[in-house]
Motif scaffolding. Structure first.
Motif, PDB file in Angstrom:
ATOM      1  N   GLN A  92      -5.514   4.536   7.506  1.00 60.40           N
ATOM      2  CA  GLN A  92      -6.076   3.353   8.177  1.00 60.40           C
ATOM      3  C   GLN A  92      -5.945   3.487   9.698  1.00 60.40           C
ATOM      4  N   SER A 146       0.057   1.837  14.443  1.00 63.54           N
ATOM      5  CA  SER A 146      -1.179   1.046  14.485  1.00 63.54           C
ATOM      6  C   SER A 146      -2.337   1.883  14.996  1.00 63.54           C
ATOM      7  N   ARG A 165       0.857  -1.190   0.000  1.00 63.31           N
ATOM      8  CA  ARG A 165       0.000   0.000   0.000  1.00 63.31           C
ATOM      9  C   ARG A 165       0.886   1.229   0.000  1.00 63.31           C
ATOM     10  N   GLU A 218      -1.703   5.579   2.819  1.00 61.30           N
ATOM     11  CA  GLU A 218      -2.875   4.708   3.041  1.00 61.30           C
ATOM     12  C   GLU A 218      -2.799   4.025   4.405  1.00 61.30           C
ATOM     13  N   HIS A 219      -1.591   3.639   4.797  1.00 56.41           N
ATOM     14  CA  HIS A 219      -1.429   3.014   6.109  1.00 56.41           C
ATOM     15  C   HIS A 219      -1.817   3.992   7.218  1.00 56.41           C
ATOM     16  N   PRO A 221      -1.795  -6.943   1.380  1.00 60.05           N
ATOM     17  CA  PRO A 221      -2.675  -6.974   2.559  1.00 60.05           C
ATOM     18  C   PRO A 221      -4.029  -7.665   2.343  1.00 60.05           C
ATOM     19  N   PRO A 234       4.245   4.771   8.397  1.00 62.29           N
ATOM     20  CA  PRO A 234       3.226   3.774   8.039  1.00 62.29           C
ATOM     21  C   PRO A 234       3.090   2.592   8.998  1.00 62.29           C
ATOM     22  N   LYS A 275       2.292  -9.747   7.585  1.00 66.86           N
ATOM     23  CA  LYS A 275       1.263 -10.450   6.793  1.00 66.86           C
ATOM     24  C   LYS A 275       1.549 -11.957   6.717  1.00 66.86           C
ATOM     25  N   LEU A 327       6.318  -4.911   7.255  1.00 71.05           N
ATOM     26  CA  LEU A 327       4.903  -5.100   6.918  1.00 71.05           C
ATOM     27  C   LEU A 327       4.654  -6.452   6.249  1.00 71.05           C
ATOM     28  N   GLU A 348       6.892   0.900  15.878  1.00 76.30           N
ATOM     29  CA  GLU A 348       5.779   1.476  15.103  1.00 76.30           C
ATOM     30  C   GLU A 348       6.051   2.890  14.615  1.00 76.30           C
TER      31      GLU A 348
END
Ligand code: UD1
Ligand code: CA
Length: 469
Positions: free
Chosen positions: A38, A109, A30, A34-35, A270, A106, A249, A245, A228
């Motif tokens: 989110q 969390s 991504r 975008e992260h 993702p 990114p 996953k 990342l 993070e």
């Protein structure tokens, strides 16, 4: 409490040495921004999230438009403080909490964003602190703003790396760039930020000292685990974040029952879903919204992009599948290419150097070696011999080939579309087929073989007569 989030994403990111805006670079499948969007969703609805855009604003806004967030343009990038000011007009009548996140962190969390919000919003501290910011302690704080504490443990100031004194450079407590402000106090005092630094920028980090000057308290929310908070400034950091990342996953998949060999070599986007007891070999890439059923095997080096695999599918190594569907029990590869809405039916087989484009291969049918099957509809139990080619393109238009159930297409056949090969029919090897073949017929489209008996013996005799003794 009414909460809004401003995400800063206007900078070019000079240290990326790229023509593309930094926040558009990808990690973990991504774009960076975008992260962050989110993560922001953990505390605000999309209409209360404002993304500040500048460099390649059009692209950034197009990318994020489906999420429903708001945008504010920062035409000239005059610093992080100036960027927040640009978002102000989108946040009218707002007097709750205002969180600021940077578009280049990114790994953050949603849970951490939520925890920061709760620390600032909690009744106990709300009356005391004007802002809370996430800090962490780094062994190597190079490049980050240093957090200077006062005797009471509050944040007195943030000093940027470039402006820090040698003593301040020793400080390993850093500013993550994630803040939660009381909106009323932020808007009241933000105009007091001055461009008193070599870059002549308005640094949002100056708000710490400004709020202190007015007798307000700024508190830190210290995270022991800094993983993070990594901010991306260079491509080295980009690769590091991508690795983290991707590892998240593959770990998630493994914990859900998927076997992954050498997971550090496997790339999974993702959205990808994989069923339990599926085995993924090294160097596989699963991209887009690929979904894979249970008890499948994905061979080494295969790349699947927006592919839909049912249960019990076997993909042998080095196979490419894009925007296509593979039905239960089917097999493909090694070295197959299946693309553009192709479909491999149940128990069907596609082998090495076979390409399927916009083609349906029926249940139990086989094309095992060296073939191009384009714009074709192939029924069940069909055998496609090695070297079969559908000539689907006449230089202007594409044409369809239909092959009925149970047909047998001999090796090295050329099927010139549009053409229909009837059910249960045979095409002799080496044929060029330009006319339809009725069901159950045999079609031969080749030169009859010529035989000259003892030709080689006679030739040898002739040659030896001519030779001088
Ligand atoms: C910033 C902080 C630093 C902190 C670090 C954490 C400031 C002055 N410094 O430094 O204290 O330790 O982040 O990662 O804030 N941006 C805009 N408009 C601008 C400038 C920047 O939208 O005019 C955006 C960028 O696109 C980027 C983010 O703000 O996403 C941060 O900017 P960047 O230049 O990377 O700040 P750092 O030098 O890393
Ligand atoms: Ca940064």
């Amino acid at each position: 409490m009414d909460t809004a989030v401003v995400i800063l994403a206007a900078g070019l990111g000079t240290r990326m040495k790229s023509k593309r805006a930094k926040v558009l670079h990808g990690a973990g499948g991504r774009a960076l921004v975008e992260h962050v969007v989110q993560a922001a969703r953990a505390v605000a609805t999309p209409d209360r999230i404002v993304v500040v855009t500048g460099h390649q604003a059009g692209e950034v806004e197009a990318l994020l438009a489906p999420t429903g967030v708001q945008f504010a343009r920062q035409i000239e990038q005059k610093g992080t403080g100036h960027a927040v000011l640009c978002a102000r007009k989108k946040l009218k009548r707002h007097d709750g909490l205002l969180m600021v996140l940077y578009g280049d962190t990114p790994l953050l969390s949603g849970a951490t964003v939520r925890a920061l919000y709760e620390t600032q919003a909690s009744i106990k501290t709300a009356s005391k602190a004007a802002a809370t910011l996430i800090t962490t302690t780094l062994t190597d704080p190079t490049g980050y703003g240093r957090v200077i504490l006062n005797e009471r443990g509050g944040v007195e100031a943030i000093v940027e790396h470039k402006a820090a004194t040698p003593a301040q450079l020793e400080v390993r407590l850093i500013n993550s760039g994630i803040y939660c402000f009381r909106a009323d106090l932020l808007w009241k005092h933000i105009a007091e930020i001055e461009p008193n630094n070599p870059a002549r920028e308005l640094y949002l980090t100056d708000m710490a000292a400004i709020l202190n000057k007015h007798g307000h308290r700024v508190q830190q929310f210290h995270l022991a685990d800094s993983s993070e908070l990594l901010g991306i400034n260079t491509r080295v950091e980009l690769a590091e974040v991508d690795r983290i990342l991707r590892a998240r996953k593959t770990r998630e998949l493994m914990l859900a029952g998927v076997t992954i060999e050498r997971p550090e070599t496997v790339t999974v986007d993702p959205q990808v879903r994989v069923g339990s007891d599926t085995l993924i070999e090294p160097f596989v890439r699963l991209l887009g919204n690929t979904s894979i059923g249970e008890e499948c095997r994905i061979g080494q080096g295969s790349i699947l992009e927006s592919a839909a695999l049912a249960h019990h599918v076997t993909i042998a190594p080095y196979t490419l599948i894009a925007d296509s569907r593979i039905d239960p029990g089917a097999q493909a590869g090694p070295f197959s290419r299946i693309r553009m809405d192709a479909q491999v039916g149940p128990e069907a087989r596609v082998g090495n150097f076979v390409e399927l484009k916009k083609t349906r291969l029926g249940a139990g049918s086989k094309s095992q070696h060296l073939a191009y099957l384009g714009d074709s509809d192939i029924g069940e139990r069909v055998n496609i011999g090695a070297g079969t080619i559908t000539c689907n393109y006449d230089g202007e238009k594409k044409h369809q080939t239909k092959i009925g159930a149970g047909a047998f297409v001999g090796s090295n056949s050329t099927l010139v579309a549009p053409v229909d090969i009837g059910a249960e029919s045979y095409v002799g090897a080496g044929s060029v087929i330009t006319n339809n073949v009725p069901a159950k017929a045999l079609a031969l489209g080749r030169q009859r073989q010529v035989l000259k008996l003892d030709w080689a013996t006679n030739r040898k005799k002739k040659v030896s007569k001519k030779k001088p003794q």
